[in-house]
Design an enzyme around this catalytic site. Structure first.
Site, mmCIF file in Angstrom:
data_model
loop_
_atom_site.group_PDB
_atom_site.id
_atom_site.type_symbol
_atom_site.label_atom_id
_atom_site.label_comp_id
_atom_site.label_asym_id
_atom_site.label_seq_id
_atom_site.Cartn_x
_atom_site.Cartn_y
_atom_site.Cartn_z
ATOM 1 N N ASP A 40 0.404 -0.991 -0.013
ATOM 2 C CA ASP A 40 -0.171 -0.017 -0.191
ATOM 3 C C ASP A 40 0.954 1.223 0.094
ATOM 4 O O ASP A 40 2.187 1.126 0.605
ATOM 5 C CB ASP A 40 -0.849 0.068 1.641
ATOM 6 C CG ASP A 40 -1.879 -0.644 1.323
ATOM 7 O OD1 ASP A 40 -2.457 -1.662 0.550
ATOM 8 O OD2 ASP A 40 -2.251 -1.403 2.536
ATOM 9 N N LYS A 41 0.358 2.263 -0.567
ATOM 10 C CA LYS A 41 1.110 3.579 -0.830
ATOM 11 C C LYS A 41 1.745 3.672 0.714
ATOM 12 O O LYS A 41 2.714 4.534 0.655
ATOM 13 C CB LYS A 41 -0.099 4.460 -0.840
ATOM 14 C CG LYS A 41 0.296 6.151 -0.844
ATOM 15 C CD LYS A 41 -0.593 7.218 -1.029
ATOM 16 C CE LYS A 41 0.389 8.705 -1.139
ATOM 17 N NZ LYS A 41 -1.464 9.833 -0.935
#
Length: 343
Positions: A156-157
């Site tokens: 994830d970011k």
């Protein structure tokens, strides 16, 4: 990618551009068109889709339909908007990479929190893929060249940590096979709210999108909905109100650790998406409240780090293992909790 959410801000124009043309499968059961399109178009809310249908931007067999219309086999659905489709070509960008290891076949990078792995809606530049296409040329792709150069997995970011990138088609296939058969060793460190009752255990539960909020993944009983997911966890240290937990992935579903730990009753610290950005343990008053809020500011993202990766090398076939240090924000928050516990 369909930019329906951008439609309201576009200036008036007589010209329309086709963004999607979908022919419904022969075996498709009757299904409301908004629900059908939600499954086909990621990152688009149901409200935006319904608005597009009402504004006649969505047509079936070249005719506008109502939101309640149920798609039938072989229906042709088109989506036309005032803005032209975005050019999906990946632009190489000179972005520094924290390279852990590199040889002729592989590249290991330590991704910082805040960096998106590959371009998508609202994140077309500044991604890891933009950096990789600048650093390396002729990287292999997957999914018919859809713009995932060398990537066989992602994080994830706002999760930091290790990612492996393949530098040849052969290595791409070799690594992908290991991920498919769950033989990759993946270890994450997570700071979670509370102290699990069992010091170690296994969480088994399908992970799929929540019916209430499609941005969030929920956990369902095996076989009902979503994809089979298994997370093994072990408490490394508890700080009374939070715990440092090691998570080993057997499967790699979207938001798997975040969803599984919340399902266990222990959301990740500072994880706004899953409710971890609130004080969930201890009384939210006085100096303790101030302390936690300061920790949130120090680490304004989920406390999750992809710490290590282990796999067989595509050429030598030898087992190799890579480890990484916790990033500064994660380490600082741990030190603050340790100091608070001692005081």
């Amino acid at each position: 990618m369909i930019d329906i959410v951008e439609q309201e801000s576009i200036e008036d124009s007589d010209e329309l551009y086709e963004h999607h043309r979908i022919v419904v499968d022969k075996g498709q059961a009757l299904l409301r068109i908004d629900k059908f399109l939600m499954d086909r178009l990621p990152n688009v809310t149901r409200n935006k889709l319904q608005g597009a249908i009402r504004s006649e931007s969505v047509q079936v067999n070249q005719r506008p339909v109502k939101v309640s219309y149920k798609v039938k086999p072989l229906d042709m659905i088109t989506i036309t908007l005032a803005n032209p489709p975005r050019d999906t070509d990946i632009v190489p960008e000179d972005i520094p990479l924290d390279i852990i290891y590199e040889d002729e076949e592989l590249l290991l990078v330590n991704k910082p929190a805040g960096m998106v792995v590959h371009p998508a809606y609202n994140n077309w530049t500044g991604t890891l893929v933009n950096a990789l296409t600048y650093y390396l040329q002729n990287l292999p792709t997957t999914r018919n060249g859809e713009g995932r150069p060398g990537l066989v997995h992602r994080i994830d970011k706002d999760t930091s940590g290790l990612l492996v990138i393949a530098k040849s088609e052969y290595s791409m296939a070799f690594l992908a096979k290991q991920f498919f058969h769950h033989t990759i060793e993946r270890t994450y460190y997570a700071l979670v709210w509370g102290v699990p009752k069992q010091e170690q255990g296994t969480i088994i539960g399908n992970v799929g999108r929540s019916a209430k909020d499609r941005r969030v993944m929920a956990v369902y009983p095996d076989g009902e909905y979503g994809k089979h997911a298994v997370t093994h966890y072990k408490v490394l240290r508890s700080f009374k109100y939070v715990s440092l937990v090691q998570c080993n992935l057997e499967t790699g579903r979207t938001h798997q650790i975040r969803a599984h730990m919340k399902h266990l009753g222990h959301p990740l610290f500072s994880d706004a998406t899953y409710g971890g950005d609130k004080i969930l343990q201890g009384m939210p008053v006085g100096s303790y409240k101030t302390f936690v809020e300061n920790a949130f500011r120090l680490m304004p993202r989920q406390a999750l780090h992809a710490k290590s990766l282990g796999f067989k090398h595509p050429v030598t076939k030898e087992a190799i293992h890579f480890d990484s240090e916790l990033p500064a924000d994660f380490q600082s928050v741990l030190e603050k909790w340790a100091l608070y516990e001692n005081q």
